[in-house]
Write an enzyme that holds these catalytic residues in place. Structure first.
Site, PDB file in Angstrom:
ATOM      1  N   HIS A 105      26.138  19.560 -29.891  1.00  0.00           N
ATOM      2  CA  HIS A 105      24.704  19.514 -30.191  1.00  0.00           C
ATOM      3  C   HIS A 105      23.919  20.194 -29.079  1.00  0.00           C
ATOM      4  O   HIS A 105      24.487  20.595 -28.075  1.00  0.00           O
ATOM      5  CB  HIS A 105      24.222  18.084 -30.476  1.00  0.00           C
ATOM      6  CG  HIS A 105      24.286  17.145 -29.318  1.00  0.00           C
ATOM      7  ND1 HIS A 105      25.458  16.745 -28.723  1.00  0.00           N
ATOM      8  CD2 HIS A 105      23.302  16.497 -28.626  1.00  0.00           C
ATOM      9  CE1 HIS A 105      25.199  15.893 -27.750  1.00  0.00           C
ATOM     10  NE2 HIS A 105      23.905  15.733 -27.648  1.00  0.00           N
ATOM     11  N   HIS A 153      21.502  19.350 -26.891  1.00  0.00           N
ATOM     12  CA  HIS A 153      20.940  18.747 -25.673  1.00  0.00           C
ATOM     13  C   HIS A 153      21.441  19.446 -24.400  1.00  0.00           C
ATOM     14  O   HIS A 153      22.600  19.836 -24.313  1.00  0.00           O
ATOM     15  CB  HIS A 153      21.268  17.249 -25.624  1.00  0.00           C
ATOM     16  CG  HIS A 153      20.414  16.434 -26.549  1.00  0.00           C
ATOM     17  ND1 HIS A 153      20.789  15.182 -27.012  1.00  0.00           N
ATOM     18  CD2 HIS A 153      19.208  16.694 -27.107  1.00  0.00           C
ATOM     19  CE1 HIS A 153      19.838  14.720 -27.806  1.00  0.00           C
ATOM     20  NE2 HIS A 153      18.875  15.613 -27.882  1.00  0.00           N
ATOM     21  N   ASP A 187      22.307  18.432 -21.553  1.00  0.00           N
ATOM     22  CA  ASP A 187      23.463  17.881 -20.846  1.00  0.00           C
ATOM     23  C   ASP A 187      24.778  18.182 -21.584  1.00  0.00           C
ATOM     24  O   ASP A 187      25.842  17.706 -21.196  1.00  0.00           O
ATOM     25  CB  ASP A 187      23.305  16.369 -20.594  1.00  0.00           C
ATOM     26  CG  ASP A 187      23.255  15.547 -21.864  1.00  0.00           C
ATOM     27  OD1 ASP A 187      22.561  15.955 -22.816  1.00  0.00           O
ATOM     28  OD2 ASP A 187      23.920  14.489 -21.922  1.00  0.00           O
ATOM     29  N   HIS A 188      24.688  19.004 -22.654  1.00  0.00           N
ATOM     30  CA  HIS A 188      25.895  19.450 -23.367  1.00  0.00           C
ATOM     31  C   HIS A 188      25.994  20.973 -23.431  1.00  0.00           C
ATOM     32  O   HIS A 188      27.025  21.513 -23.790  1.00  0.00           O
ATOM     33  CB  HIS A 188      25.924  18.853 -24.789  1.00  0.00           C
ATOM     34  CG  HIS A 188      25.975  17.352 -24.753  1.00  0.00           C
ATOM     35  ND1 HIS A 188      27.101  16.635 -25.060  1.00  0.00           N
ATOM     36  CD2 HIS A 188      25.047  16.439 -24.381  1.00  0.00           C
ATOM     37  CE1 HIS A 188      26.867  15.333 -24.889  1.00  0.00           C
ATOM     38  NE2 HIS A 188      25.616  15.195 -24.476  1.00  0.00           N
ATOM     39  N   HIS A 197      22.070  11.416 -34.036  1.00  0.00           N
ATOM     40  CA  HIS A 197      21.617  11.584 -32.642  1.00  0.00           C
ATOM     41  C   HIS A 197      20.685  12.797 -32.583  1.00  0.00           C
ATOM     42  O   HIS A 197      19.575  12.716 -32.060  1.00  0.00           O
ATOM     43  CB  HIS A 197      22.836  11.755 -31.752  1.00  0.00           C
ATOM     44  CG  HIS A 197      22.542  12.007 -30.312  1.00  0.00           C
ATOM     45  ND1 HIS A 197      21.993  11.053 -29.485  1.00  0.00           N
ATOM     46  CD2 HIS A 197      22.723  13.115 -29.540  1.00  0.00           C
ATOM     47  CE1 HIS A 197      21.845  11.577 -28.266  1.00  0.00           C
ATOM     48  NE2 HIS A 197      22.279  12.817 -28.279  1.00  0.00           N
ATOM     49  N   ASP A 214      27.622  12.990 -28.775  1.00  0.00           N
ATOM     50  CA  ASP A 214      26.860  11.755 -28.552  1.00  0.00           C
ATOM     51  C   ASP A 214      26.656  10.970 -29.853  1.00  0.00           C
ATOM     52  O   ASP A 214      25.637  10.300 -30.020  1.00  0.00           O
ATOM     53  CB  ASP A 214      25.491  12.084 -27.942  1.00  0.00           C
ATOM     54  CG  ASP A 214      25.608  12.562 -26.504  1.00  0.00           C
ATOM     55  OD1 ASP A 214      26.733  12.603 -25.973  1.00  0.00           O
ATOM     56  OD2 ASP A 214      24.562  12.899 -25.912  1.00  0.00           O
ATOM     57  N   HIS A 248      30.118  11.063 -23.088  1.00  0.00           N
ATOM     58  CA  HIS A 248      29.669  10.328 -21.896  1.00  0.00           C
ATOM     59  C   HIS A 248      30.607   9.193 -21.519  1.00  0.00           C
ATOM     60  O   HIS A 248      31.273   8.610 -22.378  1.00  0.00           O
ATOM     61  CB  HIS A 248      28.276   9.711 -22.138  1.00  0.00           C
ATOM     62  CG  HIS A 248      27.168  10.715 -22.200  1.00  0.00           C
ATOM     63  ND1 HIS A 248      26.449  11.094 -21.093  1.00  0.00           N
ATOM     64  CD2 HIS A 248      26.658  11.423 -23.241  1.00  0.00           C
ATOM     65  CE1 HIS A 248      25.534  11.993 -21.444  1.00  0.00           C
ATOM     66  NE2 HIS A 248      25.644  12.207 -22.752  1.00  0.00           N
TER      67      HIS A 248
HETATM   68 FE    FE Z   1      24.419  13.568 -23.954  1.00  0.00          FE
HETATM   69 ZN    ZN Z   2      22.810  14.178 -26.572  1.00  0.00          ZN
END
Ligand code: FE
Ligand code: ZN
Length: 259
Positions: free
Chosen positions: A57, A59, A61-62, A115, A134, A172
């Site tokens: 996805h 985001h 942090d990915h 998400h 996530d 995570h």
């Molecule tokens: Fe994440």
């Molecule tokens: Zn995420």
């Protein structure tokens, strides 16, 4: 056929990127790199080149490592076509039902909105492993940033229907915190109690060990978000036994948001 190597690479404070590698054919991809530098260092140290980045996805942090990895290795960036406008550096967009090959190993792409709306998972059957970002976490699930409870419940149900031995490779290291919440809603679940203990042991000590991958079977037995209709969970939510799974799931997710 020798095994597909699947290794979590810890990034930032609690993210995992996943290395997937067909050792014999020397094909290597990385799922969801938050940042490039530690992944580049890891790959260089092992004398590996990178063929592709897979994103579950959009985001940051990915996807934060997308451009740095592309620059370092000239690799392709693969992700949801629906998120072409917001996945940085995307080369090839995938949709539900597409396949993606890592050497001799083929992943099926499934859409798992909730998400985020464009969230996808990569499902390998041989060996069985799912890279689910996530959406499904070990003992938990992702927050509903974009999708509805109905969408998330449908997505989680699709993941839960995979063969029980399927490795759950999530985005995570949240398992210990998820266990604390899970125990409040499902305190008498012995499988959960055992899992919480095992997780605490893995995370204790100077070098905490990853609690992932989990498996679909383990999650079905211990993750309250996959069993919102279990008696104890429903009682804790103060919902009638006639409640739908979606209603129970939504109540559980709301409770976790405030936990
Ligand atoms: Fe994440
Ligand atoms: Zn995420």
């Amino acid at each position: 056929m020798t095994a597909l190597e699947i290794t979590p690479i810890p990034l930032l404070s609690d993210n995992y990127a996943w290395l997937i590698r067909d050792v014999d054919q020397d094909v290597t991809v990385v799922v969801d790199p938050s940042e490039a530098a530690p992944v580049v260092a890891y790959l260089r140290q092992r004398h590996l080149r990178l063929d592709a980045v897979l994103n579950t996805h959009h985001h940051p942090d990915h996807t934060g490592g997308n451009l740095g990895l592309k620059e370092a290795f000239g690799c392709h960036i693969i992700g949801a076509e629906a998120d072409r406008h917001r996945i940085v550096g995307l080369d090839r967009g995938l949709v539900e039902g597409d396949t993606y090959r890592v050497g001799r190993f083929t992943a099926k792409v499934i859409a798992i909105p909730g998400h985020t709306l464009g969230h996808i998972a990569f499902v390998f059957t041989e060996p069985a492993a799912v890279f689910c970002g996530d959406t499904l976490f070990s003992l938990g699930c992702g927050r509903l940033f974009e999708g509805s409870p109905e969408q998330m419940w449908t997505s989680l149900s699709r993941l839960a229907a995979l063969p029980p031995a399927t490795l759950v490779c999530c985005g995570h290291e949240y398992t210990a915190a998820n266990a604390a919440f899970a125990l409040t809603v499902d305190p008498d679940n012995q499988a959960l109690q055992q899992r919480a203990k095992a997780v605490a042991e893995l995370r204790a000590g100077p070098v905490p060990q990853p609690t992932v991958p989990s498996s679909v079977g383990l999650e079905l037995a211990t993750n309250p978000f996959l069993r919102p209709l279990a008696g104890e969970v429903l009682r804790h939510l103060k919902l009638p036994s006639s409640s739908s799974a979606t209603v129970a799931f939504a109540a559980l997710r709301q409770l976790k948001d405030r936990f």
